[in-house]
Design an enzyme around this catalytic site. Structure first.
Site, PDB file in Angstrom:
ATOM      1  CD  GLU A  46      -3.010  -1.061   2.333  1.00  0.00           C
ATOM      2  OE1 GLU A  46      -2.881  -0.134   2.968  1.00  0.00           O
ATOM      3  OE2 GLU A  46      -4.084  -1.795   1.999  1.00  0.00           O
ATOM      4  CD  GLU A  89      -3.782  -5.691   3.060  1.00  0.00           C
ATOM      5  OE1 GLU A  89      -4.611  -5.300   3.562  1.00  0.00           O
ATOM      6  OE2 GLU A  89      -2.571  -5.780   3.280  1.00  0.00           O
TER       7      GLU A  89
HETATM    8  O1  AHR Z   1      -4.928  -5.883   7.114  1.00  0.00           O
HETATM    9  C1  AHR Z   1      -4.952  -4.894   7.809  1.00  0.00           C
HETATM   10  C2  AHR Z   1      -4.239  -3.515   6.994  1.00  0.00           C
HETATM   11  O2  AHR Z   1      -5.014  -3.158   6.191  1.00  0.00           O
HETATM   12  C3  AHR Z   1      -2.699  -3.936   6.406  1.00  0.00           C
HETATM   13  O3  AHR Z   1      -1.894  -3.895   7.376  1.00  0.00           O
HETATM   14  C4  AHR Z   1      -2.915  -3.030   5.347  1.00  0.00           C
HETATM   15  O4  AHR Z   1      -2.132  -3.216   4.295  1.00  0.00           O
HETATM   16  C5  AHR Z   1      -4.163  -2.547   5.219  1.00  0.00           C
HETATM   17  O5  AHR Z   1      -4.344  -1.182   5.096  1.00  0.00           O
END
Ligand code: AHR
Length: 501
Positions: free
Chosen positions: A173, A292
């Site tokens: 990210e 994610e």
């Molecule tokens: O999964 C939790 C968080 O969400 C992770 O660390 C990040 O990559 C995202 O913002």
């Protein structure tokens, strides 16, 4: 009664399911590692301190790949801190989550744990506070046989054989202002390209994932992807996507429609990849790593109260209810419908932190509601996703129009001659009948119908009481390749059919 139609034609396929579509994620965050997968002294811990009760649940879930060690955490991480004798490992501030990292668990332990979980490692490198050289050192540590500084360091730490990690994320990210040392698309594209070069010079057989936007709602979304890919098109195999949904307004019909947003997100990223390939006159196909995805909102309020510099506090501990499980089912259906381009996906995360599995420190482990749709999809969703024609009555919600009440996907497993249909009925008060037609699959036999049903969309599972559990339903007779199946209001369904090979 809602009405829906679903038809499949053998040979008319969307694409092969890559088993890594059913991946997950362990970050050094909250109690994911400490008290989650690793708890020396726990009655169920093995000789390395890995919780066997948690490993059992993970194997039941079926997770072929696990991303590690972050997430936001990775952007400030020194991987060497988590290697070698434990008494020498430093305690460090983790600026991403405002906690202290003891480094009692690191890559040495994680690769060993992953073997016991039957999972492949998907490793992220720090492109926040660090850069190409450290990524190169890390892959030298994990993948070279020996005879160099870092590979010999691994051997000295007790690991003669390389860890041989083949799948790598170039940071995490990097567009997010919350990220430790975030970057512009140009800055990230350049550093990702140089990092990829060095890593592949060490091990040319690796696969790489470039960071896409942190979400489709980011101001630079789209432009970020195309700029990053202009710099890295020849280096990487995948671009990442992340998304989390929530229901803070308590609007269930709107919440259950969020998978339409996920579908739109995926289609936008595919178009952006192909557009960039076109302007670069490059025929290579960039695939998607949805590394994610989940529901995340229940724990946000509690997390504002965590004491700074705690060690492994309960953090991001969402307690999932039945409607969350329905949305997770719908998100799995969406991922499967894009199996031709989404090759990797990671449910974020795996244990305690926005997770399907919860534990008590020193105590029990149990399955949250979202465990079940994931387990079913991972177990029965292997094979080829069939193109389907679908009809369903539709509704409108606050943010979405044309939301089908019934959403389905079919996966054909040629090896065992089975088609599994996954369906969700979004209607909160009416059952639905799905008229299915398996055009040229020969004789069709309805083997099994498993469902997740519950009167209360807010029902949860705890260590003491599991209110949301799969049930077996009666099966009807298939006649000439046609079968009508009634599914309950607000339900997740797994319908397995034997077809002629
Ligand atoms: O999964 C939790 C968080 O969400 C992770 O660390 C990040 O990559 C995202 O913002």
């Amino acid at each position: 009664m809602k009405k829906a139609k679903l038809a499949f034609v053998r040979g008319n396929n969307i694409g092969e399911v890559d088993k890594r579509l059913f991946g997950s994620f362990i970050e050094h965050l909250g109690r994911a590692v400490y008290g989650g997968i690793y708890e020396p002294g726990h009655p169920m811990a093995d000789e390395l301190g890995f919780r066997k009760d948690v490993l059992e649940l993970i194997k039941e879930l079926g997770v072929p790949v696990v991303r590690y060690p972050g997430g936001n955490f990775v952007s400030g991480y020194h991987w060497e801190d988590g290697t070698g004798p434990k008494e020498n490992r430093p305690r460090r501030t983790d600026l991403a989550w405002g906690t202290i990292e003891t480094n009692q668990f690191g890559i040495d332990e994680f690769q060993e744990w992953a073997k016991r979980a039957d999972a492949q490692v998907m490793m992220a490198v720090n492109l926040g506070t660090r850069g190409p050289e450290d990524a190169k050192n890390l892959i030298e540590y994990t993948n070279l046989k020996g005879g160099t500084y870092y590979s010999d360091m691994r051997v000295k730490n007790g690991f003669k054989d390389p860890f041989d990690i083949k799948l790598w994320c170039l940071g995490n990210e990097m567009d997010g202002p919350w990220q430790i040392c975030s970057k512009t698309a140009y800055e990230y594209g350049r550093v990702a390209h140089e990092t990829a070069k060095l890593m592949k010079w060490v091990d040319p057989s690796i696969e790489l994932v470039a960071c896409g936007s942190s979400g489709a709602n980011m101001p630079q979304f789209g432009r970020w992807e195309s700029t990053v890919l202009e710099h890295t098109y020849d280096d990487v195999d995948y671009i990442s996507l992340h998304t989390y949904y929530g229901n803070p307004q308590n609007d269930t019909p709107d919440f259950l429609a969020c998978s339409l947003d996920m579908d739109y997100f995926i289609r936008s990223v595919i178009s952006t990849c192909d557009y960039t390939g076109a302007i670069l006159k490059n025929k290579k196909k960039i695939n998607l790593s949805f590394d994610e995805w989940n529901v995340w909102f229940h724990s946000k309020e509690a997390d504002t109260k965590i004491e700074k510099w705690s060690i492994a506090p309960p953090q991001l501990e969402d307690i999932y209810n039945f409607e969350d499980a329905l949305l997770v089912g719908l998100m799995l259906i969406t991922l499967l419908k894009h199996a031709d381009r989404v090759k990797i996906a990671c449910l974020a995360q795996l244990v305690n932190v926005i997770a399907p599995i919860m534990t008590e420190n020193g105590g029990r482990a149990w399955a949250q509601t979202i465990f079940y749709p994931f387990m079913h999809a991972s177990k029965f969703g292997r094979g080829t996703v069939l193109f389907s024609t679908q009809e369903s009555e539709k509704y409108s919600s606050k943010n979405f129009d044309d939301v089908p009440y019934v959403d389905s996907v079919g996966v054909y497993n040629e090896e065992n001659g089975e088609v599994t249909v996954f369906s969700v009925n979004r209607s909160l008060d009416e059952n639905a009948v799905i008229d299915m037609d398996f055009y040229n699959f020969g004789k069709v036999e309805f083997i099994e119908h498993i469902a997740l049903e519950c009167d209360d969309v807010k029902a949860i599972n705890t260590a003491d009481c599991a209110k949301v559990m799969p049930v077996k339903k009666a099966v009807t007779k298939a006649d000439g390749g046609k079968v009508s199946v009634e599914i309950a209001a607000k339900s997740w369904n797994v319908m397995r059919f034997k077809v002629e090979k």
